[in-house]
Motif scaffolding. Sequence first.
Motif, PDB file in Angstrom:
ATOM      1  N   ALA A 279       0.920  -1.130  -0.094  1.00  0.00           N
ATOM      2  CA  ALA A 279      -0.137  -0.033   0.004  1.00  0.00           C
ATOM      3  C   ALA A 279       0.570   1.055   0.064  1.00  0.00           C
ATOM      4  N   ALA A 280       2.084   1.022   0.785  1.00  0.00           N
ATOM      5  CA  ALA A 280       2.844   2.235   0.659  1.00  0.00           C
ATOM      6  C   ALA A 280       3.291   2.892  -0.591  1.00  0.00           C
ATOM      7  N   THR A 281       3.515   1.796  -1.462  1.00  0.00           N
ATOM      8  CA  THR A 281       3.914   2.100  -2.956  1.00  0.00           C
ATOM      9  C   THR A 281       2.952   2.683  -3.821  1.00  0.00           C
ATOM     10  N   LEU A 282       1.956   2.219  -3.708  1.00  0.00           N
ATOM     11  CA  LEU A 282       0.610   2.745  -4.119  1.00  0.00           C
ATOM     12  C   LEU A 282       0.385   4.106  -3.921  1.00  0.00           C
ATOM     13  N   GLY A 283       0.623   4.610  -2.676  1.00  0.00           N
ATOM     14  CA  GLY A 283       0.360   5.891  -1.989  1.00  0.00           C
ATOM     15  C   GLY A 283       1.339   6.651  -2.078  1.00  0.00           C
ATOM     16  N   ASN A 284       2.585   6.417  -2.237  1.00  0.00           N
ATOM     17  CA  ASN A 284       3.820   7.306  -2.658  1.00  0.00           C
ATOM     18  C   ASN A 284       3.765   7.761  -4.207  1.00  0.00           C
ATOM     19  N   ALA A 285       3.823   9.087  -4.437  1.00  0.00           N
ATOM     20  CA  ALA A 285       3.856   9.655  -5.596  1.00  0.00           C
ATOM     21  C   ALA A 285       5.001   9.322  -6.351  1.00  0.00           C
ATOM     22  N   ALA A 286       6.307   9.570  -5.926  1.00  0.00           N
ATOM     23  CA  ALA A 286       7.723   9.355  -6.259  1.00  0.00           C
ATOM     24  C   ALA A 286       7.890   7.994  -7.140  1.00  0.00           C
ATOM     25  N   THR A 287       7.493   7.089  -5.952  1.00  0.00           N
ATOM     26  CA  THR A 287       7.692   5.477  -6.463  1.00  0.00           C
ATOM     27  C   THR A 287       6.775   5.083  -7.247  1.00  0.00           C
ATOM     28  N   PHE A 288       5.516   5.545  -6.823  1.00  0.00           N
ATOM     29  CA  PHE A 288       4.505   5.109  -7.901  1.00  0.00           C
ATOM     30  C   PHE A 288       4.976   5.448  -9.213  1.00  0.00           C
ATOM     31  N   ALA A 289       5.231   6.920  -9.632  1.00  0.00           N
ATOM     32  CA  ALA A 289       5.436   7.222 -10.742  1.00  0.00           C
ATOM     33  C   ALA A 289       6.686   6.270 -11.285  1.00  0.00           C
ATOM     34  N   GLN A 290       7.549   5.901 -10.716  1.00  0.00           N
ATOM     35  CA  GLN A 290       8.558   5.052 -11.306  1.00  0.00           C
ATOM     36  C   GLN A 290       8.023   3.609 -11.876  1.00  0.00           C
ATOM     37  N   CYS A 291       7.394   3.197 -10.859  1.00  0.00           N
ATOM     38  CA  CYS A 291       6.374   1.831 -11.320  1.00  0.00           C
ATOM     39  C   CYS A 291       5.584   2.030 -12.497  1.00  0.00           C
ATOM     40  N   LEU A 292       4.872   3.305 -12.476  1.00  0.00           N
ATOM     41  CA  LEU A 292       3.875   3.289 -13.598  1.00  0.00           C
ATOM     42  C   LEU A 292       4.799   3.589 -14.969  1.00  0.00           C
ATOM     43  N   ASP A 293       5.969   4.285 -14.940  1.00  0.00           N
ATOM     44  CA  ASP A 293       6.570   4.289 -16.226  1.00  0.00           C
ATOM     45  C   ASP A 293       7.065   3.053 -16.723  1.00  0.00           C
ATOM     46  N   PHE A 294       7.506   2.236 -15.666  1.00  0.00           N
ATOM     47  CA  PHE A 294       8.028   0.860 -16.047  1.00  0.00           C
ATOM     48  C   PHE A 294       6.734  -0.151 -16.654  1.00  0.00           C
ATOM     49  N   LEU A 295       5.722   0.041 -15.948  1.00  0.00           N
ATOM     50  CA  LEU A 295       4.644  -0.632 -16.237  1.00  0.00           C
ATOM     51  C   LEU A 295       3.942  -0.315 -17.597  1.00  0.00           C
ATOM     52  N   GLU A 296       4.148   1.167 -17.858  1.00  0.00           N
ATOM     53  CA  GLU A 296       3.745   1.496 -19.165  1.00  0.00           C
ATOM     54  C   GLU A 296       4.538   1.065 -20.494  1.00  0.00           C
ATOM     55  N   ALA A 297       5.614   0.880 -20.110  1.00  0.00           N
ATOM     56  CA  ALA A 297       6.747   0.241 -21.072  1.00  0.00           C
ATOM     57  C   ALA A 297       6.395  -1.187 -21.304  1.00  0.00           C
ATOM     58  N   ASN A 298       5.791  -1.945 -20.233  1.00  0.00           N
ATOM     59  CA  ASN A 298       5.441  -3.341 -20.498  1.00  0.00           C
ATOM     60  C   ASN A 298       3.988  -3.442 -20.787  1.00  0.00           C
ATOM     61  N   ARG A 299       3.201  -2.582 -21.306  1.00  0.00           N
ATOM     62  CA  ARG A 299       1.957  -2.909 -21.509  1.00  0.00           C
ATOM     63  C   ARG A 299       1.510  -4.027 -22.280  1.00  0.00           C
TER      64      ARG A 299
END
Length: 477
Positions: A279-299
């Motif tokens: 849950a901390a990863t989902l709520g942290n803006a900076a960390t989630f932005a990194q995860c989202l960029d990575f997941l976007e690249a692997n859609r």
Amino acid sequence: MIRISTIFIAICMVLVAASLGLILYSVAGISGMESAIVALTALTFLILYNAVSMRLRDRTDVGGQIADLSRGTADLARQVAEFGRRLAAVEGKVVSANSAGADRIQAVVGEIGELGVLVKQLAVSVASHDEMLASNVPTAAPARKPDNEQQNATPLSAEDTGVPTASAAPVALAEQTAPSRSLAQILTAVKNAVEENRIDIFLQPMVTLPQRKVRFYEAVTRLRDDKDQMLAADDFISVAEAAGLIGRIDHMVMLKCVQVLRRLMVRNKDVGVFCNVAAATLGNAATFAQCLDFLEANRALASSFVLEFKQATFRNLSPAESENLAALAQRGYRFSIDHVTDLRIEPRELADRGVRFIKVPAALLLDQRQTSASDIHPSDLSDLLGRFGIDLIAERIEGERAVVDLLDYDVRFGQGFLFAPPRPLRPEGASATGGTSPSKAQESNGSGKTASIDSPAIDPPRATGNAALARRAAGPD
């Protein structure tokens, strides 16, 4: 009954004939007998004319009635043809329904046959255990250490799994249980493990029921200290969250999980990987932005890469966390819920948020007390979730009896030590045939070591009926 018009016409014809005879008698001077004959003759002609005209008029009316009758007969014929067509369609549907019912019966018969084979295997296993006990052969007791999420897993030996020794022996050196530590020591070990990328991925299969075919893998995270001793999940998760390191751990785990998934999909396109996210990863803006960029690249892998959250996380989502979750759902990623503590589930709301899997402990599903504590009977939960596109996964299955009971609940997927424990990836050079392939499918883990993720040390689970064997090797689920 004679019509009034006919009587009126007859009177008029008599009056016309009488008038004609009277005129001839009084004007033309014809005798009364001759005038009467002429009048009678005129009356006869008038009667004949009237009869002929009425006959012609009746013929015309009859022709119209015949035409109307013909049209009505044609309409009736069309209606009969339509009813025939509808009856043929109904008969076709009945025949197709009967054939579909026969197919379902055949499928049920096949599943019953498979279940019978499993029961026979179980009977053979129980008989062998009885023989061992009768001959006073000691059996190894399961070494268990409580762990609600994940536990250090030692690969099974070649005798236990039927896999060549080379597939499990290279990873046995690093699988040692860490001694008790203080919070400061754990924090230092976690920081060093994150900095030096000493994060290992263990995989535990999820199988279909009752066929027991591997359909998904759950990625289980392990941390190693500088002595290659494993840190249990309960030991480092809370410390990592307090120190703000859980986001970095989740990001590194996502990277490794995607690498594993790509290797697995080379052999099986239908396989999927579950990756736990805090849950901390989902709520942290900076960390989630990194995860989202990575997941976007692997859609492209979104349909096979499932992000897993705790039930408590979904029940306490903040507005920012809800937006981040929606961003993941918009990119095609599906979610799973684990750590379920009760069956008060709102499937419509979860489906709208992108949840497609719910993992419920087998003990919780089979607990009779849940009947009164939940809004729905546990046996109906799978059907309810299925109507909203959510699959129910029974986890922590440790006995064959639980599998039989879960089949009555229409549970499609199962996970637990009965099928296979979490197992680590094979290190460099290990292969299923005992050979080495240093140039094939190696991924650097940042600490000078490489691991082959082309062939994870997980073999298709077999229904051995011996849950204690799996627990002896890997500990509790």
